[in-house]
Design an enzyme around this catalytic site. Structure first.
Site, PDB file in Angstrom:
ATOM      1  N   ASN A 111      -9.258  28.554   9.762  1.00 58.08           N
ATOM      2  CA  ASN A 111      -8.879  27.687  10.845  1.00 58.08           C
ATOM      3  C   ASN A 111      -7.993  28.573  11.779  1.00 58.08           C
ATOM      4  OD1 ASN A 111      -7.829  24.835  11.806  1.00 58.08           O
ATOM      5  ND2 ASN A 111      -6.041  25.437  11.085  1.00 58.08           N
ATOM      6  N   CYS A 145       0.941  -1.159  -0.133  1.00 57.04           N
ATOM      7  CA  CYS A 145       0.008   0.054   0.042  1.00 57.04           C
ATOM      8  C   CYS A 145       1.096   1.227   0.127  1.00 57.04           C
ATOM      9  CB  CYS A 145      -0.991  -0.106   1.022  1.00 57.04           C
ATOM     10  SG  CYS A 145      -1.981   1.590   1.256  1.00 57.04           S
ATOM     11  N   CYS A 164       3.513  22.741   4.431  1.00 59.36           N
ATOM     12  CA  CYS A 164       3.607  21.233   4.300  1.00 59.36           C
ATOM     13  C   CYS A 164       4.733  20.975   3.339  1.00 59.36           C
ATOM     14  CB  CYS A 164       2.159  20.765   3.585  1.00 59.36           C
ATOM     15  SG  CYS A 164       1.523  21.419   2.345  1.00 59.36           S
ATOM     16  N   ASP A 167      -0.252  30.084   5.628  1.00 58.26           N
ATOM     17  CA  ASP A 167      -0.206  28.624   5.521  1.00 58.26           C
ATOM     18  C   ASP A 167      -0.750  28.052   3.935  1.00 58.26           C
ATOM     19  OD1 ASP A 167      -0.467  25.834   5.793  1.00 58.26           O
ATOM     20  OD2 ASP A 167      -2.503  25.994   6.912  1.00 58.26           O
ATOM     21  N   CYS A 191       1.617   4.805   3.233  1.00 55.96           N
ATOM     22  CA  CYS A 191       2.634   4.990   4.302  1.00 55.96           C
ATOM     23  C   CYS A 191       4.094   4.694   3.753  1.00 55.96           C
ATOM     24  CB  CYS A 191       2.403   4.188   5.579  1.00 55.96           C
ATOM     25  SG  CYS A 191       0.906   4.745   6.462  1.00 55.96           S
TER      26      CYS A 191
END
Length: 444
Positions: free
Chosen positions: A311, A86, A401, A375, A89
């Site tokens: 947020n 998979c 990110c 952000d 991860c």
């Protein structure tokens, strides 16, 4: 004219010995064979491994480990039986605290190499749950006629095929434990081969699954889906086209997921396809860190760039005199305004604007701002940074990110605009993956 069939690359299956020298930004091991750099999945620095090639280009090649000859101290056995197949991860073979340390070291290295900026101080990493944390995802669906089974989950690593998994221990258990049940329900539908994906949106208590449907379901299909939703306490929706076409099944109430910031007495509503942070525990810690760092007063006018559904904007408005939130997506801006009304916030304004374009004609951009919060997406914020010359904020908090674009933008702020990088650190938003969420503080 007949299309020319692409020839599939073939590689020798003979394992090759290599010593892993370092880690790439995506967590793969890096070594060299005959002077050529090789990126190898699930290999750690200092390890000697045998690998086989999975791809080869002019300047680099890729491979996978077939045998460990020596084992790094940071290596652990993956908890998930589907790990390695998979593609969800990529870091389960690394001990949890080592994952954070590696990401922190990567962040400092990116600042120095890409931004030409030294990192004077590291923030203590923000840590949260390492399993069952993920509340937003887009899962693939594939009906396999030969097996009369519908696969639900994520793509195989470096392949377009859907991995055959029965659960996901990184996803919130509300969905992660129901992969097989979802597949069994879908296999019973007449449109079982007309559902390519499911959008997962989990709030603090609610869970909405939006099924992308290429053909309308029959009444019997809807009844099966309805029964499944009631049995598992899930709200099932249909998405015939784009994200704005998501609707609940006939007769079912529309469920609007919410997440709360209890310390600040704030609650956010969001639509299933809207962007929200995947890890609520880290999101709360991240917002608290921003507020503790900026030390806002009613004299502050704050600009929140790439504000999404508010947020950061609404927490900032609790302490500042005024906050201006700017976002490129008009539906998100509308929802941010709705969240402000929902929470009784009256000192926050929201505007839709393309932050990669010239902003001189935007009324909000003519103001002065004492502090700026941003952000951005993985692409970073380079286009908007030149406007900081006019705004002249005292402090800038940058949440990212993508450490590469953060480092690039840090170089602009420090080397071109006269700011100082004061502090930075990682936040463990995406455990078990190579994704690095980070935060940096700049001061004039």
């Amino acid at each position: 004219m007949a299309r020319k069939r692409l020839r599939k690359k073939t590689f020798s299956e003979t394992p090759i010995k290599i010593t892993i020298e370092s880690l790439a930004h995506d967590g793969r091991g890096v070594g060299h064979v005959d002077g050529k750099v090789i990126f190898i999945d699930e290999a750690l620095p200092g390890e000697e491994v045998e690998f086989v090639y999975t791809d080869s280009r002019k300047d680099y090649a890729e491979g996978k480990v077939v045998k460990l000859l020596s084992r790094a101290a940071d290596r652990v056995d993956a908890l998930c039986p589907h790990y390695g197949v998979c593609g969800g991860c990529s870091f389960q073979h690394v001990e949890s605290s080592a994952q954070i340390r590696i990401k922190q070291e990567l962040l400092a290295e990116q600042f120095k190499r890409i931004g030409k900026v030294d990192l004077p101080e590291l923030w203590e990493p923000l840590k949260g749950p390492h399993w069952g944390y993920r509340r937003k995802a887009r899962m693939g669906v594939k009906y396999v006629a030969k097996k009369n089974r519908a696969l639900v989950g994520f793509r195989e690593r470096r392949h377009p095929y859907l991995a055959e998994i029965d659960n996901c221990i990184v996803m919130h258990p509300m969905v992660g434990t129901k992969m097989v049940a979802l597949g069994e329900m879908i296999a019973e539908l007449t449109i079982r081969d007309k559902i390519p994906q499911i959008e997962v949106a989990i709030g603090d208590e609610q869970c909405v699954l939006s099924f992308r449907v290429l053909e309308p379901p029959t009444d019997a299909d809807k009844e099966r889906m309805r029964a499944f939703g009631h049995e598992h306490n899930l709200s099932l929706c249909l998405q015939p086209k784009g994200p704005d076409t998501i609707v609940p099944l006939d007769g079912e109430p529309e469920v609007i997921p919410t997440y709360a910031l209890p310390d600040l007495d704030l609650e956010f509503k969001f639509r299933p396809a809207m962007f929200t942070q995947v890890n609520y525990e880290i999101n709360r810690q991240m917002i608290n860190r921003v507020l503790e760092t900026l030390k806002l007063t009613k004299d502050d006018t704050v600009l929140d760039l790439f504000c999404g559904l508010g947020n950061f904007t609404l927490p900032l408005a609790k302490f500042a005199g005024k906050v201006v939130g700017v976002e490129g997506d008009q539906p998100l801006v509308n929802h941010a305004k709705e969240n402000a009304r929902h929470n009784g916030i009256t000192n926050a304004e929201f505007y839709a604007a393309d932050l990669s374009k010239d902003l001189d004609d935007q009324p909000w951009a003519k103001q002065k701002f004492t502090k700026i919060m941003m952000d951005p997406s993985r692409a970073g914020a380079a286009d908007v940074l030149q406007h900081f010359k006019k705004w002249q904020p005292e402090q800038i908090i940058y949440v990212s990110c993508n450490p590469s674009t953060l480092a690039r933008d840090a170089g602009i702020l420090v080397n071109e605009l006269g700011y100082k990088l004061v502090k930075a650190g990682v936040m463990d938003m995406f455990p078990q993956t190579g994704h690095v969420e980070s935060i940096a503080l700049f001061e004039k």
